[in-house]
Design a protein around this motif. Sequence first.
Motif, PDB file in Angstrom:
ATOM      1  N   THR A  16       3.388  -5.603  15.570  1.00 27.31           N
ATOM      2  CA  THR A  16       2.922  -4.209  15.622  1.00 27.31           C
ATOM      3  C   THR A  16       1.393  -4.129  15.616  1.00 27.31           C
ATOM      4  O   THR A  16       0.805  -3.463  16.485  1.00 27.31           O
ATOM      5  CB  THR A  16       3.551  -3.389  14.471  1.00 27.31           C
ATOM      6  N   ARG A  69      -0.627   0.045   3.711  1.00 31.46           N
ATOM      7  CA  ARG A  69      -1.095  -1.307   3.389  1.00 31.46           C
ATOM      8  C   ARG A  69       0.073  -2.288   3.284  1.00 31.46           C
ATOM      9  O   ARG A  69       0.076  -3.200   2.450  1.00 31.46           O
ATOM     10  CB  ARG A  69      -1.867  -1.285   2.069  1.00 31.46           C
ATOM     11  N   SER A  70       1.099  -2.062   4.130  1.00 30.83           N
ATOM     12  CA  SER A  70       2.246  -2.978   4.066  1.00 30.83           C
ATOM     13  C   SER A  70       1.856  -4.338   4.626  1.00 30.83           C
ATOM     14  O   SER A  70       0.879  -4.472   5.368  1.00 30.83           O
ATOM     15  CB  SER A  70       3.424  -2.412   4.865  1.00 30.83           C
ATOM     16  N   HIS A 129      -3.701   4.285   1.107  1.00 34.47           N
ATOM     17  CA  HIS A 129      -2.331   4.058   0.641  1.00 34.47           C
ATOM     18  C   HIS A 129      -1.914   5.223  -0.235  1.00 34.47           C
ATOM     19  O   HIS A 129      -2.650   6.222  -0.338  1.00 34.47           O
ATOM     20  CB  HIS A 129      -2.239   2.710  -0.088  1.00 34.47           C
ATOM     21  N   SER A 130      -0.767   5.078  -0.886  1.00 33.17           N
ATOM     22  CA  SER A 130      -0.233   6.237  -1.604  1.00 33.17           C
ATOM     23  C   SER A 130      -1.097   6.650  -2.800  1.00 33.17           C
ATOM     24  O   SER A 130      -0.964   7.758  -3.297  1.00 33.17           O
ATOM     25  CB  SER A 130       1.199   5.966  -2.069  1.00 33.17           C
ATOM     26  N   ALA A 135       2.384   4.943   7.492  1.00 29.42           N
ATOM     27  CA  ALA A 135       2.758   5.282   6.112  1.00 29.42           C
ATOM     28  C   ALA A 135       4.256   5.504   5.952  1.00 29.42           C
ATOM     29  O   ALA A 135       4.777   5.411   4.847  1.00 29.42           O
ATOM     30  CB  ALA A 135       2.002   6.541   5.673  1.00 29.42           C
ATOM     31  N   GLY A 136       4.949   5.810   7.050  1.00 30.26           N
ATOM     32  CA  GLY A 136       6.371   6.116   6.937  1.00 30.26           C
ATOM     33  C   GLY A 136       6.623   7.471   6.291  1.00 30.26           C
ATOM     34  O   GLY A 136       7.655   7.683   5.668  1.00 30.26           O
ATOM     35  N   VAL A 143       1.873   4.800  14.189  1.00 26.44           N
ATOM     36  CA  VAL A 143       2.848   3.705  14.097  1.00 26.44           C
ATOM     37  C   VAL A 143       4.185   4.221  13.550  1.00 26.44           C
ATOM     38  O   VAL A 143       5.248   3.685  13.838  1.00 26.44           O
ATOM     39  CB  VAL A 143       2.300   2.567  13.190  1.00 26.44           C
ATOM     40  N   VAL A 145       7.653   5.782  12.474  1.00 25.70           N
ATOM     41  CA  VAL A 145       8.900   6.208  13.117  1.00 25.70           C
ATOM     42  C   VAL A 145       9.786   6.723  11.998  1.00 25.70           C
ATOM     43  O   VAL A 145      10.233   5.946  11.148  1.00 25.70           O
ATOM     44  CB  VAL A 145       9.613   5.042  13.837  1.00 25.70           C
ATOM     45  N   ASN A 146      10.002   8.022  11.976  1.00 26.58           N
ATOM     46  CA  ASN A 146      10.765   8.621  10.879  1.00 26.58           C
ATOM     47  C   ASN A 146      11.872   9.497  11.453  1.00 26.58           C
ATOM     48  O   ASN A 146      11.643  10.257  12.389  1.00 26.58           O
ATOM     49  CB  ASN A 146       9.843   9.505  10.022  1.00 26.58           C
ATOM     50  N   THR A 198       5.311  -3.151  20.125  1.00 24.51           N
ATOM     51  CA  THR A 198       5.836  -4.088  19.130  1.00 24.51           C
ATOM     52  C   THR A 198       6.845  -5.025  19.792  1.00 24.51           C
ATOM     53  O   THR A 198       6.815  -6.245  19.600  1.00 24.51           O
ATOM     54  CB  THR A 198       6.516  -3.309  17.981  1.00 24.51           C
TER      55      THR A 198
HETATM   56  P1  NDP Z   1       6.007   0.578   4.152  1.00 26.11           P
HETATM   57  O1  NDP Z   1       6.890   1.594   3.508  1.00 26.11           O
HETATM   58  O2  NDP Z   1       6.221  -0.851   3.871  1.00 26.11           O
HETATM   59  O3  NDP Z   1       4.493   0.929   3.807  1.00 26.11           O
HETATM   60  C1  NDP Z   1       4.032   2.238   3.842  1.00 26.11           C
HETATM   61  C2  NDP Z   1       2.603   2.263   3.396  1.00 26.11           C
HETATM   62  O4  NDP Z   1       2.140   3.616   3.477  1.00 26.11           O
HETATM   63  C3  NDP Z   1       2.397   1.814   1.951  1.00 26.11           C
HETATM   64  O5  NDP Z   1       1.243   1.030   1.858  1.00 26.11           O
HETATM   65  C4  NDP Z   1       2.232   3.125   1.200  1.00 26.11           C
HETATM   66  O6  NDP Z   1       1.370   3.032   0.065  1.00 26.11           O
HETATM   67  C5  NDP Z   1       1.581   3.994   2.245  1.00 26.11           C
HETATM   68  N1  NDP Z   1       1.852   5.410   1.998  1.00 26.11           N
HETATM   69  C6  NDP Z   1       3.023   5.980   1.673  1.00 26.11           C
HETATM   70  N2  NDP Z   1       2.858   7.313   1.473  1.00 26.11           N
HETATM   71  C7  NDP Z   1       1.552   7.556   1.656  1.00 26.11           C
HETATM   72  C8  NDP Z   1       0.779   8.738   1.562  1.00 26.11           C
HETATM   73  N3  NDP Z   1       1.308   9.926   1.250  1.00 26.11           N
HETATM   74  N4  NDP Z   1      -0.555   8.657   1.800  1.00 26.11           N
HETATM   75  C9  NDP Z   1      -1.115   7.455   2.137  1.00 26.11           C
HETATM   76  N5  NDP Z   1      -0.415   6.302   2.221  1.00 26.11           N
HETATM   77  C10 NDP Z   1       0.908   6.363   1.986  1.00 26.11           C
HETATM   78  O7  NDP Z   1       6.116   0.890   5.709  1.00 26.11           O
HETATM   79  P2  NDP Z   1       5.799  -0.025   6.992  1.00 26.11           P
HETATM   80  O8  NDP Z   1       4.391  -0.440   6.992  1.00 26.11           O
HETATM   81  O9  NDP Z   1       6.860  -1.022   7.160  1.00 26.11           O
HETATM   82  O10 NDP Z   1       6.025   1.060   8.133  1.00 26.11           O
HETATM   83  C11 NDP Z   1       5.244   2.244   8.201  1.00 26.11           C
HETATM   84  C12 NDP Z   1       5.835   3.150   9.259  1.00 26.11           C
HETATM   85  O11 NDP Z   1       5.737   2.498  10.516  1.00 26.11           O
HETATM   86  C13 NDP Z   1       7.319   3.466   9.098  1.00 26.11           C
HETATM   87  O12 NDP Z   1       7.552   4.784   9.576  1.00 26.11           O
HETATM   88  C14 NDP Z   1       8.005   2.467   9.982  1.00 26.11           C
HETATM   89  O13 NDP Z   1       9.259   2.916  10.439  1.00 26.11           O
HETATM   90  C15 NDP Z   1       7.031   2.390  11.107  1.00 26.11           C
HETATM   91  N6  NDP Z   1       7.049   1.138  11.856  1.00 26.11           N
HETATM   92  C16 NDP Z   1       7.003   1.259  13.202  1.00 26.11           C
HETATM   93  C17 NDP Z   1       6.940   0.144  13.988  1.00 26.11           C
HETATM   94  C18 NDP Z   1       6.822   0.325  15.455  1.00 26.11           C
HETATM   95  O14 NDP Z   1       6.985  -0.620  16.180  1.00 26.11           O
HETATM   96  N7  NDP Z   1       6.525   1.522  15.920  1.00 26.11           N
HETATM   97  C19 NDP Z   1       6.990  -1.206  13.431  1.00 26.11           C
HETATM   98  C20 NDP Z   1       6.952  -1.233  11.984  1.00 26.11           C
HETATM   99  C21 NDP Z   1       6.992  -0.077  11.245  1.00 26.11           C
HETATM  100  P3  NDP Z   1       1.719   2.099  -1.208  1.00 26.11           P
HETATM  101  O15 NDP Z   1       1.385   0.702  -0.790  1.00 26.11           O
HETATM  102  O16 NDP Z   1       0.806   2.619  -2.251  1.00 26.11           O
HETATM  103  O17 NDP Z   1       3.173   2.315  -1.488  1.00 26.11           O
END
Ligand code: NDP
Length: 297
Positions: free
Chosen positions: A140, A165-166, A192-193, A212-213, A232, A234-235, A274
């Motif tokens: 990605t 920050r995943s 991040h959150s 962020a998801g 990025v 996808v919800n 991706t």
């Molecule tokens: P994760 O849930 O592993 O990580 C989400 C990150 O976003 C965490 O670091 C979290 O913070 C942060 N976050 C959550 N809520 C908030 C907020 N309100 N404000 C700021 N930051 C926030 O998700 P992924 O990284 O795996 O995936 C993110 C999104 O991307 C998802 O929707 C997923 O479906 C999508 N995705 C899409 C792909 C594509 O090919 N299009 C591939 C991979 C993912 P904290 O660390 O503090 O919890």
Amino acid sequence: MTEIIDGNAVASEIRSEISGCVETLTEAGVTPGLATVLMSDDPASETYVSMKQQDCEEVGINGIHVEIEPDAPSEELFETIDRLNDDPEVHGILVQLPVPDHVDKRAVIRAIDPAKDVDGFHPENVGRLVAGDARFKPCTPHGVQKLLEAYEIDTEGADAVVVGRSDIVGKPLANLLIQKAPQGNATTTVCHSRTDDLAAKTSTADIVIAAAGVPELIDGSMLKEGATVIDVGVNRVDADTDKGYKLVGDVDYESAKSVAGAITPVPGGVGPMTRAMLLYNTVAAASDHHDIEIELP
Ligand code: NDP
């Protein structure tokens, strides 16, 4: 006019170049092989894996698929990984995440031969990426870089904000953006959150990448005029459709589009990239392993 960044079009070009690389390898006697392993009955995971297998078929990569019952002992998964590590016809191994709770995800990632770790999640590959000597860039983040490159969006000296920050998206992407390398050299902030006042960070950025998801977390009021917005996320959200849901990104597309200089849609933005970059890494793995030169896009 806001430029709509067409991930399908860029991915399709990359895939056709990858087909050419596969041809070169095949002529040299090597058919690149990608093994996908699924230990889940989650319909979304099943769909992702079947799309990856379909992608392989389209470009001439030999797709191998292994399914393990979600309630099987974790040893079954580790034995499968060992077998695929030893299989000379397999150049890339992808274990579809998430794995069931009784399986140690980190141990799974560590069990994959780093030379076959086409997801780029193994600690050795993470270390190499951070050190500026990436073997495989995670799909990605690499896809995001390729989109920026295709649309000539200069990251050098730009203020970039990565929201998330995943280990699979946010961290590797931020690491790529700060590299002293093409599609790097950005001044990068990772949110991040626990970030206090997200809008204050995003509203001064030249490039905002949302991972962020959280559906439609970022709207137009949080963006600088003319910013590049890469979504990025996808919800699935409930909707009055046949399926009962629709897919939305982490960006409120309509309001963001009215402010942004360039923006990716969801779907049709990062997702196809991706998928394309997984093929890229598989072909790169085969080329490295057999020391056959190819020209990757
Ligand atoms: P994760 O849930 O592993 O990580 C989400 C990150 O976003 C965490 O670091 C979290 O913070 C942060 N976050 C959550 N809520 C908030 C907020 N309100 N404000 C700021 N930051 C926030 O998700 P992924 O990284 O795996 O995936 C993110 C999104 O991307 C998802 O929707 C997923 O479906 C999508 N995705 C899409 C792909 C594509 O090919 N299009 C591939 C991979 C993912 P904290 O660390 O503090 O919890």
